[in-house]
Motif scaffolding. Structure first.
Motif, PDB file in Angstrom:
ATOM      1  N   ALA A   1       0.817  -1.055   0.121  1.00  0.00           N
ATOM      2  CA  ALA A   1       0.125  -0.273   0.215  1.00  0.00           C
ATOM      3  C   ALA A   1       0.640   0.861   0.050  1.00  0.00           C
ATOM      4  O   ALA A   1       2.138   1.005   0.571  1.00  0.00           O
ATOM      5  N   GLU A   2       0.318   2.341  -0.305  1.00  0.00           N
ATOM      6  CA  GLU A   2       0.304   3.528  -0.481  1.00  0.00           C
ATOM      7  C   GLU A   2       1.041   4.542   1.487  1.00  0.00           C
ATOM      8  O   GLU A   2       0.556   3.643   1.970  1.00  0.00           O
ATOM      9  N   PRO A   3       2.324   5.361   1.519  1.00  0.00           N
ATOM     10  CA  PRO A   3       2.314   5.816   2.682  1.00  0.00           C
ATOM     11  C   PRO A   3       1.206   5.792   3.221  1.00  0.00           C
ATOM     12  O   PRO A   3       0.395   6.825   2.688  1.00  0.00           O
ATOM     13  N   GLY A   4       0.386   5.803   4.610  1.00  0.00           N
ATOM     14  CA  GLY A   4      -0.408   5.922   5.648  1.00  0.00           C
ATOM     15  C   GLY A   4      -1.331   5.192   5.562  1.00  0.00           C
ATOM     16  O   GLY A   4      -2.679   5.731   6.105  1.00  0.00           O
ATOM     17  N   LEU A   5      -1.056   4.448   4.522  1.00  0.00           N
ATOM     18  CA  LEU A   5      -2.182   3.332   4.491  1.00  0.00           C
ATOM     19  C   LEU A   5      -1.513   1.899   4.677  1.00  0.00           C
ATOM     20  O   LEU A   5      -1.044   1.557   4.574  1.00  0.00           O
ATOM     21  N   PRO A   6      -2.218   1.031   5.575  1.00  0.00           N
ATOM     22  CA  PRO A   6      -1.542   0.193   6.006  1.00  0.00           C
ATOM     23  C   PRO A   6      -1.332  -0.739   5.237  1.00  0.00           C
ATOM     24  O   PRO A   6      -2.430  -1.148   4.227  1.00  0.00           O
ATOM     25  N   ARG A   7      -0.141  -1.865   5.868  1.00  0.00           N
ATOM     26  CA  ARG A   7      -0.077  -3.097   4.355  1.00  0.00           C
ATOM     27  C   ARG A   7      -0.934  -4.224   4.400  1.00  0.00           C
ATOM     28  O   ARG A   7      -1.220  -4.483   5.021  1.00  0.00           O
ATOM     29  N   PRO A   8      -1.107  -4.371   2.991  1.00  0.00           N
ATOM     30  CA  PRO A   8      -1.895  -5.312   2.254  1.00  0.00           C
ATOM     31  C   PRO A   8      -1.383  -6.408   3.342  1.00  0.00           C
ATOM     32  O   PRO A   8      -0.125  -7.192   3.922  1.00  0.00           O
ATOM     33  N   SER A   9      -2.046  -7.213   3.926  1.00  0.00           N
ATOM     34  CA  SER A   9      -1.856  -8.399   5.214  1.00  0.00           C
ATOM     35  C   SER A   9      -3.016  -9.641   4.660  1.00  0.00           C
ATOM     36  O   SER A   9      -4.189  -9.644   4.007  1.00  0.00           O
ATOM     37  N   THR A  10      -2.811 -10.992   4.858  1.00  0.00           N
ATOM     38  CA  THR A  10      -3.906 -12.667   4.950  1.00  0.00           C
ATOM     39  C   THR A  10      -4.437 -11.975   5.980  1.00  0.00           C
ATOM     40  O   THR A  10      -5.832 -12.886   5.947  1.00  0.00           O
ATOM     41  N   ALA A  11      -3.847 -11.897   7.082  1.00  0.00           N
ATOM     42  CA  ALA A  11      -4.897 -11.979   8.017  1.00  0.00           C
ATOM     43  C   ALA A  11      -5.381 -10.151   8.239  1.00  0.00           C
ATOM     44  O   ALA A  11      -5.978  -9.467   7.324  1.00  0.00           O
ATOM     45  N   ALA A  12      -6.886 -10.995   9.643  1.00  0.00           N
ATOM     46  CA  ALA A  12      -8.413  -9.483   9.272  1.00  0.00           C
ATOM     47  C   ALA A  12      -7.120  -8.695  10.018  1.00  0.00           C
ATOM     48  O   ALA A  12      -6.151  -8.355  10.709  1.00  0.00           O
ATOM     49  N   GLU A  13      -7.435  -7.309   9.495  1.00  0.00           N
ATOM     50  CA  GLU A  13      -7.112  -6.393   9.797  1.00  0.00           C
ATOM     51  C   GLU A  13      -7.998  -4.970   9.644  1.00  0.00           C
ATOM     52  O   GLU A  13      -9.049  -5.166   9.767  1.00  0.00           O
TER      53      GLU A  13
ATOM     54  N   GLN B   1     -30.178 -11.881  26.879  1.00  0.00           N
ATOM     55  CA  GLN B   1     -30.851 -11.860  27.638  1.00  0.00           C
ATOM     56  C   GLN B   1     -31.706 -12.918  28.429  1.00  0.00           C
ATOM     57  O   GLN B   1     -32.744 -12.590  29.830  1.00  0.00           O
ATOM     58  N   ARG B   2     -31.727 -13.944  28.231  1.00  0.00           N
ATOM     59  CA  ARG B   2     -32.779 -14.677  28.365  1.00  0.00           C
ATOM     60  C   ARG B   2     -32.493 -16.075  29.096  1.00  0.00           C
ATOM     61  O   ARG B   2     -33.072 -17.016  29.752  1.00  0.00           O
ATOM     62  N   CYS B   3     -31.320 -16.384  28.737  1.00  0.00           N
ATOM     63  CA  CYS B   3     -30.711 -17.998  29.786  1.00  0.00           C
ATOM     64  C   CYS B   3     -30.523 -17.383  30.872  1.00  0.00           C
ATOM     65  O   CYS B   3     -29.324 -15.936  30.948  1.00  0.00           O
ATOM     66  N   ASN B   4     -29.750 -18.341  31.141  1.00  0.00           N
ATOM     67  CA  ASN B   4     -28.122 -17.732  33.025  1.00  0.00           C
ATOM     68  C   ASN B   4     -27.048 -18.515  32.363  1.00  0.00           C
ATOM     69  O   ASN B   4     -26.684 -17.083  32.773  1.00  0.00           O
ATOM     70  N   ARG B   5     -26.278 -18.504  31.539  1.00  0.00           N
ATOM     71  CA  ARG B   5     -24.992 -18.674  30.783  1.00  0.00           C
ATOM     72  C   ARG B   5     -25.062 -18.697  29.583  1.00  0.00           C
ATOM     73  O   ARG B   5     -26.011 -19.956  29.156  1.00  0.00           O
ATOM     74  N   LEU B   6     -24.091 -17.889  28.522  1.00  0.00           N
ATOM     75  CA  LEU B   6     -24.016 -18.123  26.857  1.00  0.00           C
ATOM     76  C   LEU B   6     -23.036 -18.466  27.082  1.00  0.00           C
ATOM     77  O   LEU B   6     -21.414 -17.549  27.561  1.00  0.00           O
ATOM     78  N   VAL B   7     -22.563 -18.987  25.752  1.00  0.00           N
ATOM     79  CA  VAL B   7     -20.926 -19.259  24.851  1.00  0.00           C
ATOM     80  C   VAL B   7     -20.867 -18.791  23.521  1.00  0.00           C
ATOM     81  O   VAL B   7     -22.187 -20.150  22.724  1.00  0.00           O
ATOM     82  N   ALA B   8     -21.108 -18.022  22.984  1.00  0.00           N
ATOM     83  CA  ALA B   8     -20.833 -17.614  21.957  1.00  0.00           C
ATOM     84  C   ALA B   8     -19.260 -17.252  20.752  1.00  0.00           C
ATOM     85  O   ALA B   8     -18.196 -17.361  21.619  1.00  0.00           O
ATOM     86  N   LEU B   9     -19.909 -18.922  19.793  1.00  0.00           N
ATOM     87  CA  LEU B   9     -18.453 -18.352  19.109  1.00  0.00           C
ATOM     88  C   LEU B   9     -18.256 -18.594  17.907  1.00  0.00           C
ATOM     89  O   LEU B   9     -18.968 -18.742  17.067  1.00  0.00           O
ATOM     90  N   ASP B  10     -17.124 -18.149  17.203  1.00  0.00           N
ATOM     91  CA  ASP B  10     -16.774 -17.152  15.577  1.00  0.00           C
ATOM     92  C   ASP B  10     -15.691 -17.765  15.993  1.00  0.00           C
ATOM     93  O   ASP B  10     -14.303 -17.286  16.627  1.00  0.00           O
ATOM     94  N   ARG B  11     -14.586 -18.065  14.833  1.00  0.00           N
ATOM     95  CA  ARG B  11     -14.064 -17.820  13.908  1.00  0.00           C
ATOM     96  C   ARG B  11     -12.562 -16.613  13.790  1.00  0.00           C
ATOM     97  O   ARG B  11     -11.392 -16.511  13.473  1.00  0.00           O
ATOM     98  N   ALA B  12     -13.294 -16.438  13.230  1.00  0.00           N
ATOM     99  CA  ALA B  12     -12.945 -14.452  13.427  1.00  0.00           C
ATOM    100  C   ALA B  12     -12.553 -13.103  14.888  1.00  0.00           C
ATOM    101  O   ALA B  12     -13.386 -12.899  14.940  1.00  0.00           O
ATOM    102  N   PRO B  13     -11.359 -13.163  15.251  1.00  0.00           N
ATOM    103  CA  PRO B  13     -11.780 -11.851  15.520  1.00  0.00           C
ATOM    104  C   PRO B  13     -11.829 -11.418  15.706  1.00  0.00           C
ATOM    105  O   PRO B  13     -12.436 -10.785  16.978  1.00  0.00           O
TER     106      PRO B  13
END
Length: 257
Positions: A43-55, A125-137
């Motif tokens: 990328a040009e200066p001032g913009l983030p460098r390309p990456s294969t990770a989530a940016e 809002q309705r349960c006692n405990r919640l577990v939320a899962l996803d692969r994307a940070p």
């Protein structure tokens, strides 16, 4: 998303877009554009460098999030993570999920493929405990923030897990309360197959910055499971894992094959 784009030109374009419509609340820029950029270009200066990770996206104008309401609850959605775009049916979808799930106040609910948490917040809002899962940070970050916005963070686990990886599912199982999920396969569910579909044993958990695969505390077993895997459907290792969970109710949201 054009690599090498001039920053001043992007800023001018973003400001013009913001002025042109009251429906546009913000303009952001990312080099990835939803796919991996060519490695030989930068990328040009001032913009983030390309990456294969989530940016992180660069905010060019306005604000860096979209505000939405789900069943009357306010959520903030970020451009770095996936969000189902049809706001016109989201309340109807959530109402249907709640009716099918029959969540009790004593229940533990797992929300697989939680994304930025529209269902997680409603279920929490309705349960006692919640577990939320996803692969994307970025999705987990947004989900955690939305749960905290509604005071649900103390009863929630937000976990960055690749649900198509046998290795990561095994690591998750080892941190659950009670007997290991692998022991439950004796009840009829086949054990995880190392050669199936996605990540091999040697692959490391897909934890992003600040994300452990699981917290230090034991993860509670679910009575209710909600899964919204998107167009590609549920990976085979995940299906086998789900059988072993032996939840009272499973609600599967199908939107493709």
């Amino acid at each position: 998303t054009t690599l090498g784009a001039d920053r001043e030109a992007l800023d001018r374009l973003a400001s013009a877009l913001l002025r042109s419509s009251g429906d546009i609340v913000g303009v952001t820029w990312s080099s990835s554009g939803g796919g991996d950029p060519p490695p030989e270009r930068s990328a040009e200066p001032g913009l983030p460098r390309p990456s294969t990770a989530a940016e992180a996206h660069v905010l060019l104008a306005g604000r860096a999030y979209l505000e939405m309401y789900v069943c009357g609850l306010r959520l903030r959605a970020t451009p770095e993570a996936f969000l189902r775009p049809n706001f016109l049916v989201v309340d109807s979808l959530c109402d249907t999920v709640l009716k099918l799930a029959e969540v009790r106040s004593s229940d533990v609910v797992w929300d697989f493929f939680c994304g930025q948490g529209p269902l997680s917040v409603v279920l929490g809002q309705r349960c006692n405990r919640l577990v939320a899962l996803d692969r994307a940070p970025p999705a987990i970050d947004a989900c955690r923030a939305n749960l905290a916005e509604h005071g649900l963070e103390k009863k929630s686990w937000t976990l960055c897990v690749d649900l198509g990886s046998p290795a990561e599912l095994r690591s998750l199982a080892l941190r659950m309360e009670g007997e290991e999920i692998l022991q439950l396969t004796a009840r009829g569910a086949p054990e995880f197959d190392e050669d199936e579909e996605q990540a091999p044993e040697a692959e490391q958990p897909s934890a992003g910055s600040g994300h452990a695969l699981v917290p230090n505390s034991r993860i509670p077993r679910p009575q209710v499971v909600v899964a919204d895997p998107g167009r590609n459907g549920m990976p085979k290792p995940m299906r086998r894992f789900l059988i072993g969970l032996d939840a009272r109710t499973v609600v599967y949201i199908g939107s493709g094959r």
